[in-house]
Write an enzyme that holds these catalytic residues in place. Structure first.
Site, short mmCIF file in Angstrom:
data_model
loop_
_atom_site.label_atom_id
_atom_site.label_comp_id
_atom_site.label_asym_id
_atom_site.label_seq_id
_atom_site.Cartn_x
_atom_site.Cartn_y
_atom_site.Cartn_z
CE LYS A 11 -3.69 -2.40 2.57
NZ LYS A 11 -4.50 -2.39 3.83
CE1 TYR A 51 -9.09 -3.40 1.14
CE2 TYR A 51 -8.40 -1.22 0.42
CZ TYR A 51 -8.12 -2.43 1.03
OH TYR A 51 -6.86 -2.66 1.54
CG ASN A 114 -3.17 -2.76 7.25
OD1 ASN A 114 -3.08 -2.29 6.11
ND2 ASN A 114 -4.21 -3.47 7.65
CG HIS A 117 -4.85 -6.29 -0.26
ND1 HIS A 117 -6.05 -6.34 0.40
CD2 HIS A 117 -4.97 -7.15 -1.32
CE1 HIS A 117 -6.86 -7.19 -0.22
NE2 HIS A 117 -6.23 -7.69 -1.28
CD GLU A 128 -8.39 -9.08 -3.47
OE1 GLU A 128 -9.18 -8.75 -2.54
OE2 GLU A 128 -7.28 -9.58 -3.24
P1 DAT Z 1 -7.26 -7.25 5.66
O1 DAT Z 1 -6.49 -6.13 4.98
O2 DAT Z 1 -6.46 -7.85 6.79
O3 DAT Z 1 -7.77 -8.28 4.70
P2 DAT Z 1 -10.00 -6.28 5.81
O4 DAT Z 1 -10.19 -6.89 4.47
O5 DAT Z 1 -10.97 -6.64 6.88
O6 DAT Z 1 -8.52 -6.59 6.38
O7 DAT Z 1 -10.00 -4.70 5.70
C1 DAT Z 1 -9.32 -4.07 4.63
C2 DAT Z 1 -8.56 -2.89 5.18
O8 DAT Z 1 -9.46 -1.97 5.76
C3 DAT Z 1 -7.58 -3.25 6.29
O9 DAT Z 1 -6.33 -3.70 5.81
C4 DAT Z 1 -7.46 -1.93 7.01
C5 DAT Z 1 -8.86 -1.34 6.87
N1 DAT Z 1 -9.65 -1.64 8.06
C6 DAT Z 1 -10.19 -2.82 8.42
N2 DAT Z 1 -10.84 -2.74 9.57
C7 DAT Z 1 -10.73 -1.46 9.96
C8 DAT Z 1 -11.19 -0.71 11.09
N3 DAT Z 1 -11.92 -1.30 12.05
N4 DAT Z 1 -10.86 0.59 11.16
C9 DAT Z 1 -10.15 1.20 10.19
N5 DAT Z 1 -9.68 0.56 9.10
C10 DAT Z 1 -9.97 -0.75 8.99
MG MG Z 2 -9.24 -8.18 3.23
#
Ligand code: DAT
Ligand code: MG
Length: 151
Positions: A11, A51, A114, A117, A128
């Site tokens: 990212k 997303y 973080n 991805h 994706e």
């Molecule tokens: P991942 O990236 O571990 O697959 P995800 O698909 O649930 O996680 O969410 C995509 C991204 O969205 C994640 O990397 C960071 C952001 N995100 C997820 N949960 C969040 C939250 N509670 N608050 C803020 N950002 C969040």
């Molecule tokens: Mg995810």
């Protein structure tokens, strides 16, 4: 199973923080094979597509602003178990809940920063990869080390 592929993206925060080589090295040293890579600055619209499954979440707008805020390294990695094990290498979504030794555990603090991805399953990997890459951008090739990685 050896032809399993996953979509991995560094990212904008990972790019800005100079973690491109570090992250690629971890997948490479594990034994996974890089089959596609490009640097791309996603538009807001493209980030929303990526997303799409999170569009009802309160953080969706901030998340898609962030993903479209700068260059991203988009990659496809191939190898046995790469979808699930790649997620393990990445660590938990919230970096403070990630184990040390994982990418997020070692290099990140905030959930919204973080750095990486990874596809979360075979279906999302397929979707994706198709969203980020044209079929001709995916390479199929042999490596001499394949026989030292697989029985
Ligand atoms: P991942 O990236 O571990 O697959 P995800 O698909 O649930 O996680 O969410 C995509 C991204 O969205 C994640 O990397 C960071 C952001 N995100 C997820 N949960 C969040 C939250 N509670 N608050 C803020 N950002 C969040
Ligand atoms: Mg995810």
């Amino acid at each position: 199973a050896e032809l399993e592929r996953t979509f991995i993206a560094i990212k904008p925060d990972g790019v800005q923080r100079g973690l491109i080589a570090e992250i690629i090295a971890r997948f490479e040293r594990k034994g996974y094979k890089l089959v596609a890579i490009k640097l791309v600055h996603p538009t807001k619209d493209f980030a929303e597509k990526h997303y799409d499954d999170l569009k009802a979440r309160p953080f969706f707008n901030g998340l898609t602003d962030f993903l479209s805020s700068g260059p991203v390294v988009a990659m496809v990695w191939e190898g046995q178990g790469v979808i699930k094990y790649g997620r393990k290498m990445i660590g938990a979504t919230a970096p403070l809940a990630s184990e040390p030794g994982t990418i997020r555990g070692d290099f990140a603090i905030a959930v919204g920063r973080n750095i990486i991805h990874g596809s979360d399953g075979p279906e999302t990997a397929k979707d994706e990869i198709a969203l980020w890459f044209k079929p001709e951008e995916l390479l199929t090739y042999k490596k001499e080390t394949d026989k030292w990685l697989y029985e």
